[in-house]
Design a protein around this motif. Structure first.
Motif, PDB file in Angstrom:
ATOM      1  N   ILE A  19       0.848  -1.190   0.000  1.00  0.00           N
ATOM      2  CA  ILE A  19       0.000   0.000   0.000  1.00  0.00           C
ATOM      3  C   ILE A  19       0.885   1.242   0.000  1.00  0.00           C
ATOM      4  O   ILE A  19       1.742   1.418   0.871  1.00  0.00           O
ATOM      5  CB  ILE A  19      -0.940   0.011   1.215  1.00  0.00           C
ATOM      6  N   VAL A  20       0.670   2.114  -1.000  1.00  0.00           N
ATOM      7  CA  VAL A  20       1.488   3.325  -1.123  1.00  0.00           C
ATOM      8  C   VAL A  20       0.632   4.594  -1.124  1.00  0.00           C
ATOM      9  O   VAL A  20       1.175   5.699  -1.181  1.00  0.00           O
ATOM     10  CB  VAL A  20       2.364   3.268  -2.393  1.00  0.00           C
ATOM     11  N   GLY A  21      -0.683   4.450  -1.072  1.00  0.00           N
ATOM     12  CA  GLY A  21      -1.557   5.613  -1.020  1.00  0.00           C
ATOM     13  C   GLY A  21      -2.976   5.206  -0.683  1.00  0.00           C
ATOM     14  O   GLY A  21      -3.380   4.070  -0.961  1.00  0.00           O
ATOM     15  N   THR A  22      -3.708   6.120  -0.077  1.00  0.00           N
ATOM     16  CA  THR A  22      -5.107   5.857   0.274  1.00  0.00           C
ATOM     17  C   THR A  22      -5.931   7.130   0.125  1.00  0.00           C
ATOM     18  O   THR A  22      -5.408   8.248   0.155  1.00  0.00           O
ATOM     19  CB  THR A  22      -5.262   5.370   1.734  1.00  0.00           C
ATOM     20  N   ASN A  23      -7.210   6.946  -0.019  1.00  0.00           N
ATOM     21  CA  ASN A  23      -8.185   8.030   0.085  1.00  0.00           C
ATOM     22  C   ASN A  23      -9.562   7.394   0.120  1.00  0.00           C
ATOM     23  O   ASN A  23      -9.756   6.278  -0.382  1.00  0.00           O
ATOM     24  CB  ASN A  23      -8.095   9.007  -1.080  1.00  0.00           C
ATOM     25  N   CYS A  24     -10.512   8.090   0.717  1.00  0.00           N
ATOM     26  CA  CYS A  24     -11.862   7.543   0.764  1.00  0.00           C
ATOM     27  C   CYS A  24     -12.865   8.670   0.890  1.00  0.00           C
ATOM     28  O   CYS A  24     -12.506   9.825   1.155  1.00  0.00           O
ATOM     29  CB  CYS A  24     -12.011   6.572   1.935  1.00  0.00           C
ATOM     30  N   VAL A  25     -14.117   8.337   0.684  1.00  0.00           N
ATOM     31  CA  VAL A  25     -15.207   9.231   1.064  1.00  0.00           C
ATOM     32  C   VAL A  25     -16.165   8.450   1.964  1.00  0.00           C
ATOM     33  O   VAL A  25     -16.474   7.281   1.705  1.00  0.00           O
ATOM     34  CB  VAL A  25     -15.962   9.829  -0.143  1.00  0.00           C
ATOM     35  N   ILE A  26     -16.579   9.108   3.022  1.00  0.00           N
ATOM     36  CA  ILE A  26     -17.570   8.557   3.945  1.00  0.00           C
ATOM     37  C   ILE A  26     -18.935   9.072   3.508  1.00  0.00           C
ATOM     38  O   ILE A  26     -19.137  10.289   3.425  1.00  0.00           O
ATOM     39  CB  ILE A  26     -17.283   9.006   5.382  1.00  0.00           C
ATOM     40  N   PRO A  27     -19.883   8.209   3.182  1.00  0.00           N
ATOM     41  CA  PRO A  27     -21.206   8.690   2.773  1.00  0.00           C
ATOM     42  C   PRO A  27     -21.833   9.569   3.855  1.00  0.00           C
ATOM     43  O   PRO A  27     -21.832   9.215   5.038  1.00  0.00           O
ATOM     44  CB  PRO A  27     -22.005   7.402   2.570  1.00  0.00           C
ATOM     45  N   MET A  28     -22.325  10.721   3.444  1.00  0.00           N
ATOM     46  CA  MET A  28     -22.986  11.662   4.347  1.00  0.00           C
ATOM     47  C   MET A  28     -24.232  12.198   3.668  1.00  0.00           C
ATOM     48  O   MET A  28     -24.142  12.830   2.610  1.00  0.00           O
ATOM     49  CB  MET A  28     -22.062  12.834   4.693  1.00  0.00           C
TER      50      MET A  28
END
Length: 354
Positions: free
Chosen positions: A55-64
């Motif tokens: 793993i060299v990078g991450t990002n996410c969106v949390i549903p709102m």
């Protein structure tokens, strides 16, 4: 070769370990699952970048889910865990993760992506707007404890910076002990274990007074998750204000072992007199001071009439203000025409990690 995909539950331990390694943090898997797996609006859309399984990078969106003043629900995503391994910077991984994430968000019905960041330029390059930043407000009870905490937040503080922080703490303490002419509210203020029902109605009462506003849909499930099931909190302090049996104001704090408290929510019914709102906030602030809380902090905004009044209430309640805020980032994926300035915001829009 770096590849991009959605994380699954089997990846969570490794993803969390990556976060802890890069940030030199100690986020637990319980905290990770609460934030990204357990949100009542749905599991996060979590993207990982990998190089041969690493793993060299991450990002996410949390549903709102947001609710508008005309009672529409708009599914949005709050951006979190944006991180690239320093050894892989310069390879545009940040941008490629977001390109992948944008497509997945459309698949999941996410209409807007928003969040908070101090890294403005990369987000602007992706087409995000950064229309405003939050303000910080605080009130000091114990000067030395508050000074030690605030001066520790930035390891690069020089002697002059520390002197300014000490001066701020002294001024805030002096301001907080100036009593209002009449402090006691005519309404009943109760400290309770929790309040989850009726919060959405209280917020919506403000929205219907101001056209085109919107806010997080603070359902009972959201309140339970965001505040009372939050593993990052040491202690919560919930104050409901009642006119007979009707909830007319809600102020919620979370405090930590160092006796620093944060206001996660301060919501007043729009029909309450302004002077009563000030008395209520000052009263619950004084209660926490008497319980030994050294410092109270919060975020405030002034981009719409609801939030602007809140700023005024805190000012009248003897809070100090710092205009050193983090920017709101905003990208409309579906031409909803919602204006970020009309977002009724508070610290409830953060993840409550502190």
């Amino acid at each position: 070769m770096v590849t991009y995909r959605l994380a699954n539950t089997n990846d969570y331990v490794n993803v969390n370990a990556f976060y802890n390694r890069i940030y030199k943090a100690n986020r637990t898997i319980e905290q990770f699952l609460w934030e990204f797996n357990d949100c009542p609006f749905g599991k996060s859309i979590y993207v990982i970048a990998e190089d041969n399984g690493k793993i060299v990078g991450t990002n996410c969106v949390i549903p709102m889910d947001l609710i508008t003043s005309d009672n529409r629900i708009v599914r949005t995503g709050k951006s979190e865990d944006t991180l690239v391994d320093p050894e892989y910077r310069g390879q545009k991984i940040f941008y490629k993760i977001y390109d992948f994430l944008f497509e997945k968000c459309k698949d999941y019905g996410i209409q807007i992506i928003w969040g908070f960041t101090s890294a403005k330029k990369p987000f602007e390059n992706l087409g995000f707007k950064i229309p405003f930043a939050h303000q910080q407000a605080l009130t000091v009870n114990y000067v030395w404890k508050s000074y030690k905490f605030l001066s520790s937040l930035n390891g690069k503080n020089k002697s002059i910076d520390k002197l300014k922080i000490l001066g701020l703490c002294i001024i805030s303490k002096a301001k907080s002990i100036v009593k209002l002419t009449t402090q006691k509210s005519i309404y009943r203020i109760e400290k309770v274990d929790k309040i989850v029902a009726g919060v959405a109605d209280l917020i919506f009462a403000n929205q219907i007074k101001v056209d085109n506003t919107f806010a997080i849909h603070q359902s009972s499930e959201f309140q339970e998750w965001r505040i009372y099931s939050n593993p990052n909190f040491f202690r919560t302090h919930t104050y409901g204000v009642y006119d007979r049996e009707k909830l007319i104001a809600l102020i919620v704090f979370n405090s930590h072992k160092n006796n620093v408290a944060y206001i996660c929510q301060s919501t007043f019914h729009p029909d309450l007199a302004y002077a009563e709102k000030v008395k209520i906030l000052r009263s619950v602030t004084d209660i926490l001071h008497k319980e030994g809380i050294a410092l109270i902090r919060t975020w405030l905004f002034s981009t719409n009439t609801v939030n602007s009044e809140e700023v005024s209430i805190f000012n009248e309640s003897k809070y100090m203000f710092l205009n050193r805020g983090i920017g709101l980032v905003w990208k409309d994926l579906s031409n909803t025409n919602l204006k970020p300035e009309n977002f009724i915001l508070s610290r409830i829009a953060t993840q409550g990690v502190i």
